[in-house]
Design a protein around this motif. Structure first.
Motif, mmCIF file in Angstrom:
data_model
loop_
_atom_site.group_PDB
_atom_site.id
_atom_site.type_symbol
_atom_site.label_atom_id
_atom_site.label_comp_id
_atom_site.label_asym_id
_atom_site.label_seq_id
_atom_site.Cartn_x
_atom_site.Cartn_y
_atom_site.Cartn_z
ATOM 1 N N TYR A 16 4.338 -11.560 -40.495
ATOM 2 C CA TYR A 16 5.207 -12.832 -40.252
ATOM 3 C C TYR A 16 6.513 -12.848 -40.063
ATOM 4 C CZ TYR A 16 6.980 -12.410 -45.069
ATOM 5 O OH TYR A 16 7.352 -12.034 -46.266
ATOM 6 N N MET A 17 7.217 -11.570 -40.044
ATOM 7 C CA MET A 17 8.600 -11.453 -39.908
ATOM 8 C C MET A 17 9.098 -10.067 -39.072
ATOM 9 S SD MET A 17 10.205 -14.079 -41.030
ATOM 10 C CE MET A 17 11.650 -13.870 -41.573
ATOM 11 N N ALA A 18 7.757 -9.496 -38.235
ATOM 12 C CA ALA A 18 8.159 -8.390 -37.824
ATOM 13 C C ALA A 18 6.841 -7.973 -36.946
ATOM 14 C CB ALA A 18 8.568 -7.086 -38.462
ATOM 15 N N THR A 19 7.281 -7.425 -35.837
ATOM 16 C CA THR A 19 6.125 -6.744 -34.925
ATOM 17 C C THR A 19 6.535 -5.319 -34.764
ATOM 18 O OG1 THR A 19 5.677 -8.862 -33.550
ATOM 19 C CG2 THR A 19 4.818 -6.863 -32.963
ATOM 20 N N ALA A 20 5.320 -4.458 -35.262
ATOM 21 C CA ALA A 20 5.451 -3.086 -35.123
ATOM 22 C C ALA A 20 4.654 -2.661 -33.841
ATOM 23 C CB ALA A 20 4.860 -2.326 -36.361
ATOM 24 N N HIS A 23 3.728 3.431 -30.724
ATOM 25 C CA HIS A 23 3.572 4.532 -29.460
ATOM 26 C C HIS A 23 3.298 6.012 -29.849
ATOM 27 C CE1 HIS A 23 5.586 1.459 -26.897
ATOM 28 N NE2 HIS A 23 6.549 1.147 -28.198
ATOM 29 N N GLU A 24 3.108 6.854 -29.063
ATOM 30 C CA GLU A 24 2.535 8.070 -29.533
ATOM 31 C C GLU A 24 3.694 8.736 -30.294
ATOM 32 O OE1 GLU A 24 0.946 12.089 -26.878
ATOM 33 O OE2 GLU A 24 0.989 10.004 -26.091
ATOM 34 N N ASP A 25 5.166 8.607 -29.829
ATOM 35 C CA ASP A 25 6.025 9.598 -30.343
ATOM 36 C C ASP A 25 6.944 8.580 -31.498
ATOM 37 O OD1 ASP A 25 7.051 7.934 -28.524
ATOM 38 O OD2 ASP A 25 8.527 9.370 -27.868
ATOM 39 N N ARG A 26 6.746 7.075 -31.396
ATOM 40 C CA ARG A 26 7.536 6.413 -32.156
ATOM 41 C C ARG A 26 7.015 5.027 -32.549
ATOM 42 N NH1 ARG A 26 8.111 5.628 -26.841
ATOM 43 N NH2 ARG A 26 8.445 3.488 -26.004
ATOM 44 N N VAL A 27 7.741 4.316 -33.484
ATOM 45 C CA VAL A 27 7.410 3.040 -33.749
ATOM 46 C C VAL A 27 8.538 2.181 -33.431
ATOM 47 C CG1 VAL A 27 6.653 1.382 -35.692
ATOM 48 C CG2 VAL A 27 5.984 3.762 -35.680
ATOM 49 N N ASP A 28 8.403 0.929 -32.598
ATOM 50 C CA ASP A 28 9.206 -0.108 -32.482
ATOM 51 C C ASP A 28 8.982 -1.311 -33.462
ATOM 52 O OD1 ASP A 28 10.466 1.326 -30.271
ATOM 53 O OD2 ASP A 28 9.067 0.592 -28.978
ATOM 54 N N PHE A 29 10.143 -1.499 -34.165
ATOM 55 C CA PHE A 29 9.935 -3.015 -35.188
ATOM 56 C C PHE A 29 10.908 -3.947 -34.371
ATOM 57 C CE2 PHE A 29 9.212 0.687 -38.155
ATOM 58 C CZ PHE A 29 8.271 0.116 -38.860
ATOM 59 N N LYS A 30 10.096 -4.953 -33.993
ATOM 60 C CA LYS A 30 10.976 -6.021 -33.267
ATOM 61 C C LYS A 30 10.886 -7.367 -34.478
ATOM 62 C CE LYS A 30 10.983 -8.777 -29.458
ATOM 63 N NZ LYS A 30 11.855 -8.973 -28.317
ATOM 64 N N ARG A 31 11.958 -7.749 -34.786
ATOM 65 C CA ARG A 31 12.321 -8.917 -35.728
ATOM 66 C C ARG A 31 12.410 -10.204 -34.774
ATOM 67 N NH1 ARG A 31 10.791 -5.764 -39.920
ATOM 68 N NH2 ARG A 31 11.961 -3.742 -39.801
ATOM 69 N N ARG A 41 17.608 -6.335 -38.958
ATOM 70 C CA ARG A 41 17.745 -5.647 -37.557
ATOM 71 C C ARG A 41 16.406 -5.246 -36.859
ATOM 72 N NH1 ARG A 41 21.222 -2.166 -40.169
ATOM 73 N NH2 ARG A 41 19.953 -0.462 -39.441
ATOM 74 N N SER A 42 16.098 -5.078 -35.735
ATOM 75 C CA SER A 42 15.127 -4.420 -34.969
ATOM 76 C C SER A 42 15.558 -3.251 -34.863
ATOM 77 C CB SER A 42 14.696 -5.030 -33.536
ATOM 78 O OG SER A 42 14.435 -6.310 -33.552
ATOM 79 N N SER A 43 14.467 -2.300 -34.822
ATOM 80 C CA SER A 43 14.884 -0.713 -34.571
ATOM 81 C C SER A 43 13.541 -0.074 -33.981
ATOM 82 C CB SER A 43 15.195 -0.236 -36.338
ATOM 83 O OG SER A 43 13.752 -0.308 -36.974
ATOM 84 N N PRO A 92 15.424 -1.835 -41.715
ATOM 85 C CA PRO A 92 14.813 -1.743 -40.200
ATOM 86 C C PRO A 92 13.678 -0.841 -40.068
ATOM 87 C CG PRO A 92 16.846 -0.759 -40.432
ATOM 88 C CD PRO A 92 16.468 -1.321 -41.664
ATOM 89 N N ARG A 93 13.258 -0.102 -40.943
ATOM 90 C CA ARG A 93 12.218 0.903 -40.926
ATOM 91 C C ARG A 93 11.078 0.651 -41.899
ATOM 92 N NH1 ARG A 93 16.854 2.669 -40.398
ATOM 93 N NH2 ARG A 93 17.181 3.225 -42.851
#
Length: 122
Positions: A16-20, A23-31, A41-43, A92-93
């Motif tokens: 409800y407060m982020a989208t993860a 990817h193959e090499d990373r995780v993008d957290f968007k707030r 923060r997004s990270s 952010p993580r």
């Protein structure tokens, strides 16, 4: 549950407060904006930088969380703290899941653990 997509297309997990986005090499957290206004923060977290995956299953009383611990984290997350970055919601993580989102929690945990184990350690 099909985890074979981890190496191909990105997989998206929403709370409800982020989208993860895994990817193959990373995780993008968007707030969303409302979370950023609260100091969150997004990270982007490179899976090669993750030292440990900390988790707490969601219950009916307490939200669950998945925290990708890196060298940037100086200690465990707390439910409340003066510093937003040390709180569960402010880190952010980390991503939180409600009881109603427990299937998404389990899917994201399994996918991120599999991707983390497949990362290149060099």
């Amino acid at each position: 549950m099909n985890l074979s997509k981890v190496g191909g297309e990105p997989r998206v997990f929403k709370d409800y407060m982020a989208t993860a986005t895994l990817h193959e090499d990373r995780v993008d957290f968007k707030r969303p904006l409302v979370a950023r206004l609260r100091g969150n923060r997004s990270s982007t977290v490179l899976l090669g930088d993750v030292l440990k995956i900390l988790r707490r299953e969601p219950t009916r009383l307490v939200n669950g969380r998945i925290h990708l611990l890196t060298a940037q984290d100086d200690g465990s997350l707390q439910a409340a703290s003066m510093s937003p970055a040390k709180t569960v919601a402010g880190n952010p993580r980390a991503i939180t899941f409600t009881w109603q989102q427990r299937e998404r929690y389990a899917d994201f945990l399994a996918a991120v653990e599999q991707a983390w184990q497949r990362r290149d350690p060099s």
